[in-house]
Design an enzyme around this catalytic site. Sequence first.
Site, PDB file in Angstrom:
ATOM      1  N   GLN A  93      46.073  46.642  44.362  1.00 14.14           N
ATOM      2  CA  GLN A  93      45.432  45.917  43.260  1.00 14.14           C
ATOM      3  C   GLN A  93      46.440  45.640  42.149  1.00 14.14           C
ATOM      4  O   GLN A  93      47.140  46.557  41.692  1.00 14.14           O
ATOM      5  CB  GLN A  93      44.245  46.721  42.695  1.00 14.14           C
ATOM      6  CG  GLN A  93      43.434  45.929  41.671  1.00 14.14           C
ATOM      7  CD  GLN A  93      42.198  46.676  41.164  1.00 14.14           C
ATOM      8  OE1 GLN A  93      42.006  47.859  41.465  1.00 14.14           O
ATOM      9  NE2 GLN A  93      41.382  45.987  40.390  1.00 14.14           N
ATOM     10  N   SER A  94      46.524  44.382  41.746  1.00 12.12           N
ATOM     11  CA  SER A  94      47.449  44.009  40.674  1.00 12.12           C
ATOM     12  C   SER A  94      46.724  43.405  39.479  1.00 12.12           C
ATOM     13  O   SER A  94      47.280  43.346  38.381  1.00 12.12           O
ATOM     14  CB  SER A  94      48.505  43.023  41.197  1.00 12.12           C
ATOM     15  OG  SER A  94      47.886  41.847  41.688  1.00 12.12           O
ATOM     16  N   HIS A  99      37.725  41.793  42.220  1.00 15.79           N
ATOM     17  CA  HIS A  99      37.763  40.508  42.922  1.00 15.79           C
ATOM     18  C   HIS A  99      37.715  40.763  44.418  1.00 15.79           C
ATOM     19  O   HIS A  99      38.234  41.757  44.909  1.00 15.79           O
ATOM     20  CB  HIS A  99      39.015  39.706  42.559  1.00 15.79           C
ATOM     21  CG  HIS A  99      40.299  40.473  42.663  1.00 15.79           C
ATOM     22  ND1 HIS A  99      40.713  41.338  41.671  1.00 15.79           N
ATOM     23  CD2 HIS A  99      41.228  40.533  43.635  1.00 15.79           C
ATOM     24  CE1 HIS A  99      41.863  41.882  42.023  1.00 15.79           C
ATOM     25  NE2 HIS A  99      42.200  41.424  43.227  1.00 15.79           N
ATOM     26  N   HIS A 101      38.944  39.186  47.916  1.00 20.49           N
ATOM     27  CA  HIS A 101      39.766  38.194  48.612  1.00 20.49           C
ATOM     28  C   HIS A 101      38.984  37.675  49.815  1.00 20.49           C
ATOM     29  O   HIS A 101      38.359  38.457  50.544  1.00 20.49           O
ATOM     30  CB  HIS A 101      41.049  38.844  49.153  1.00 20.49           C
ATOM     31  CG  HIS A 101      42.007  39.342  48.123  1.00 20.49           C
ATOM     32  ND1 HIS A 101      43.120  38.627  47.745  1.00 20.49           N
ATOM     33  CD2 HIS A 101      42.042  40.499  47.411  1.00 20.49           C
ATOM     34  CE1 HIS A 101      43.799  39.330  46.842  1.00 20.49           C
ATOM     35  NE2 HIS A 101      43.165  40.470  46.620  1.00 20.49           N
TER      36      HIS A 101
HETATM   37  P1  AMP Z   1      45.123  42.053  43.970  1.00 19.34           P
HETATM   38  O1  AMP Z   1      46.583  42.279  44.331  1.00 19.34           O
HETATM   39  O2  AMP Z   1      44.146  42.538  45.008  1.00 19.34           O
HETATM   40  O3  AMP Z   1      44.835  42.579  42.580  1.00 19.34           O
HETATM   41  O4  AMP Z   1      44.925  40.488  43.945  1.00 19.34           O
HETATM   42  C1  AMP Z   1      45.201  39.707  42.841  1.00 19.34           C
HETATM   43  C2  AMP Z   1      45.411  38.314  43.368  1.00 19.34           C
HETATM   44  O5  AMP Z   1      45.355  37.424  42.270  1.00 19.34           O
HETATM   45  C3  AMP Z   1      46.752  38.088  44.061  1.00 19.34           C
HETATM   46  O6  AMP Z   1      46.531  37.687  45.398  1.00 19.34           O
HETATM   47  C4  AMP Z   1      47.409  37.002  43.217  1.00 19.34           C
HETATM   48  O7  AMP Z   1      48.139  36.083  43.992  1.00 19.34           O
HETATM   49  C5  AMP Z   1      46.214  36.371  42.549  1.00 19.34           C
HETATM   50  N1  AMP Z   1      46.481  35.724  41.284  1.00 19.34           N
HETATM   51  C6  AMP Z   1      47.213  36.190  40.257  1.00 19.34           C
HETATM   52  N2  AMP Z   1      47.210  35.315  39.239  1.00 19.34           N
HETATM   53  C7  AMP Z   1      46.440  34.272  39.630  1.00 19.34           C
HETATM   54  C8  AMP Z   1      46.044  33.045  39.018  1.00 19.34           C
HETATM   55  N3  AMP Z   1      46.431  32.715  37.777  1.00 19.34           N
HETATM   56  N4  AMP Z   1      45.268  32.193  39.719  1.00 19.34           N
HETATM   57  C9  AMP Z   1      44.867  32.511  40.974  1.00 19.34           C
HETATM   58  N5  AMP Z   1      45.199  33.666  41.597  1.00 19.34           N
HETATM   59  C10 AMP Z   1      45.980  34.528  40.932  1.00 19.34           C
END
Ligand code: AMP
Length: 113
Positions: A93-94, A99, A101
């Site tokens: 998670q980043s 969310h 996916h």
């Molecule tokens: P996670 O690593 O599960 O937290 O997923 C976060 C996701 O958000 C990653 O796949 C990123 O590529 C995506 N992400 C980050 N910034 C944006 C943005 N501005 N618009 C769309 N997706 C984003």
Amino acid sequence: MTTDCLFCKIAVGEIPAEKLYEDGDMLAFRDVAPQAPVHFLVIPKKHIQDPANVTTDDETLIGKMMRVGSQVAKENGLTDFRLVYNNGAEAGQSVFHIHMHVLGGRSLSWPPG
Ligand code: AMP
């Protein structure tokens, strides 16, 4: 809304996103760094940090994420797809706004790395 949250800002339109679905409490938009031919995210507009912070009050909302994600997947040509929630940095998670996916359009291996 949490002011320093990227996905809260997307939810209110402060930061642009390629939206695939929106209603009063939910949004689906394409992932900016797609990991599959179809890769989008489903978020509640309400700020919830991660799956571990879902409360009983959120159960209907969280169930709706699965329905909306599956509906948008079908609308984008997918019959087979993967739904993923990452909880915590070690799990990948980043962005700390819950969310889901939705990934599809290619063969997906299991288990994930
Ligand atoms: P996670 O690593 O599960 O937290 O997923 C976060 C996701 O958000 C990653 O796949 C990123 O590529 C995506 N992400 C980050 N910034 C944006 C943005 N501005 N618009 C769309 N997706 C984003």
